[in-house]
Design a protein around this motif. Structure first.
Motif, PDB file in Angstrom:
ATOM      1  N   TYR A 143       0.835  -1.203   0.000  1.00 20.53           N
ATOM      2  CA  TYR A 143       0.000   0.000   0.000  1.00 20.53           C
ATOM      3  C   TYR A 143       0.872   1.257   0.000  1.00 20.53           C
ATOM      4  O   TYR A 143       1.899   1.309   0.687  1.00 20.53           O
ATOM      5  N   LEU A 144       0.448   2.283  -0.727  1.00 22.93           N
ATOM      6  CA  LEU A 144       1.122   3.582  -0.696  1.00 22.93           C
ATOM      7  C   LEU A 144       0.525   4.414   0.441  1.00 22.93           C
ATOM      8  O   LEU A 144      -0.536   4.079   0.973  1.00 22.93           O
ATOM      9  N   PRO A 145       1.194   5.498   0.837  1.00 23.30           N
ATOM     10  CA  PRO A 145       0.694   6.305   1.966  1.00 23.30           C
ATOM     11  C   PRO A 145      -0.730   6.822   1.739  1.00 23.30           C
ATOM     12  O   PRO A 145      -1.132   7.101   0.606  1.00 23.30           O
ATOM     13  N   ILE A 146      -1.472   6.972   2.825  1.00 21.33           N
ATOM     14  CA  ILE A 146      -2.837   7.490   2.743  1.00 21.33           C
ATOM     15  C   ILE A 146      -2.839   8.994   2.525  1.00 21.33           C
ATOM     16  O   ILE A 146      -3.652   9.522   1.753  1.00 21.33           O
ATOM     17  N   LYS A 148      -2.360  12.449   1.052  1.00 29.86           N
ATOM     18  CA  LYS A 148      -2.309  12.782  -0.372  1.00 29.86           C
ATOM     19  C   LYS A 148      -0.921  13.248  -0.806  1.00 29.86           C
ATOM     20  O   LYS A 148      -0.399  12.810  -1.835  1.00 29.86           O
ATOM     21  N   GLU A 150       2.022  12.679   0.690  1.00 30.08           N
ATOM     22  CA  GLU A 150       2.963  11.568   0.794  1.00 30.08           C
ATOM     23  C   GLU A 150       2.729  10.533  -0.313  1.00 30.08           C
ATOM     24  O   GLU A 150       3.679   9.942  -0.831  1.00 30.08           O
ATOM     25  N   ARG A 151       1.464  10.339  -0.665  1.00 33.38           N
ATOM     26  CA  ARG A 151       1.144   9.370  -1.722  1.00 33.38           C
ATOM     27  C   ARG A 151       1.693   9.838  -3.070  1.00 33.38           C
ATOM     28  O   ARG A 151       2.288   9.055  -3.812  1.00 33.38           O
ATOM     29  N   LYS A 152       1.521  11.111  -3.377  1.00 32.06           N
ATOM     30  CA  LYS A 152       2.035  11.633  -4.645  1.00 32.06           C
ATOM     31  C   LYS A 152       3.563  11.563  -4.686  1.00 32.06           C
ATOM     32  O   LYS A 152       4.160  11.268  -5.731  1.00 32.06           O
ATOM     33  N   GLU A 173      -4.336  -0.751  -3.373  1.00 34.97           N
ATOM     34  CA  GLU A 173      -5.030   0.246  -2.570  1.00 34.97           C
ATOM     35  C   GLU A 173      -6.277  -0.393  -1.972  1.00 34.97           C
ATOM     36  O   GLU A 173      -6.814  -1.365  -2.526  1.00 34.97           O
ATOM     37  N   MET A 181      -6.857   7.053  -5.791  1.00 36.71           N
ATOM     38  CA  MET A 181      -5.554   6.629  -6.287  1.00 36.71           C
ATOM     39  C   MET A 181      -5.453   6.878  -7.788  1.00 36.71           C
ATOM     40  O   MET A 181      -4.445   7.416  -8.277  1.00 36.71           O
ATOM     41  N   ASP A 184      -4.926  10.520  -8.553  1.00 39.25           N
ATOM     42  CA  ASP A 184      -3.565  10.968  -8.243  1.00 39.25           C
ATOM     43  C   ASP A 184      -2.557  10.442  -9.266  1.00 39.25           C
ATOM     44  O   ASP A 184      -1.594  11.139  -9.619  1.00 39.25           O
TER      45      ASP A 184
END
Length: 234
Positions: A143-146, A148, A150-152, A173, A181, A184
């Motif tokens: 999973y990528l960070p929740i 926004k 940090e996810r980008k 996700e 997701m 983004d």
């Protein structure tokens, strides 16, 4: 004689088990009454579906979740030491891959208990197989960070890693956040980066498509609450 630990796959959704896995899985389940599972209700439902005549009251179910204490889980393979086979049953797909269970498998090795993996559907492998991306060099990132921002940032880092190493980058996700997701990915990735979206794998609603981010901007697949795999390659 020491019992074995069988790693038992399950379906990725509501499909007939023997449509997506070999008869050997059914045969093993019919022989085993001791199971380590993530969710008792869904595990019993799957066992009943693949082996309707199996006695449910005879099953011994041990839960493997975040609330289970390590001292408790270390007792889960005691049956193997008594010569009884134990099944580690996945919640969806194959055990210990994007799924709990690795600690139990490690414990088996530490105690010289034979580990027997069974063939079944893995959404990660099936996605990379059908993506057209590099299947010789790929990485699963979970999973990528929740958050926004940090996810980008993580998306850009994976894109750079993909280009630098010629490596397909795979991630997942939570189904109800798929659409965020996807949004983004479209705004963060380079227009020429390839993106594969593989959703509802093995189900009648299966959707697998790879194209450039530029082309994805003209499409909006229905990903709401659908298990999905995302793969990027620059």
């Amino acid at each position: 004689m020491t019992g074995k630990l069988y790693l038992i796959p399950t379906t990725l959704g509501d499909t007939e088990p023997l449509e997506v896995m070999p008869i050997s899985v059914k045969k093993v389940i019919e022989q085993i009454d001791v199971y380590i599972v993530e969710n008792e209700k869904s595990a019993r439902r799957f066992i009943k579906k693949i082996s309707p005549k199996k006695s449910q009251p005879d099953l011994q179910i041990m839960l493997l979740d975040k609330y289970a204490e390590e001292i408790e889980t270390r007792q889960y393979l005691n049956a193997c030491k008594e010569g009884i086979n134990v099944g580690l049953l996945s919640e969806a797909g194959v055990p210990a891959v994007a799924d709990p269970g690795a600690s139990i498998v490690k414990l088996a090795h530490e105690n010289n208990i034979q580990v027997v993996p069974l063939v079944g559907p893995s959404s990660i492998l099936m996605a990379i197989m059908s993506s057209g991306m590099n299947g010789q060099n790929f990485a699963f990132n979970g999973y990528l960070p929740i958050d926004k921002g940090e996810r980008k940032k993580a998306i850009k880092e994976l894109e750079k890693l993909s280009k630098d190493k010629n490596q397909s980058q795979i991630f997942i996700e939570t189904p109800y956040r798929n659409e965020k997701m996807f949004a983004d990915l479209k705004t963060t990735l380079s227009p020429t980066t390839n993106l594969c979206i593989a959703a509802d794998i093995t189900l009648p609603t299966e959707f697998i498509k790879t194209m450039s981010v530029q082309n994805w901007k003209r499409q909006t697949p229905d990903l709401h609450k659908k298990p999905a795999i995302f793969i990027i390659q620059k």
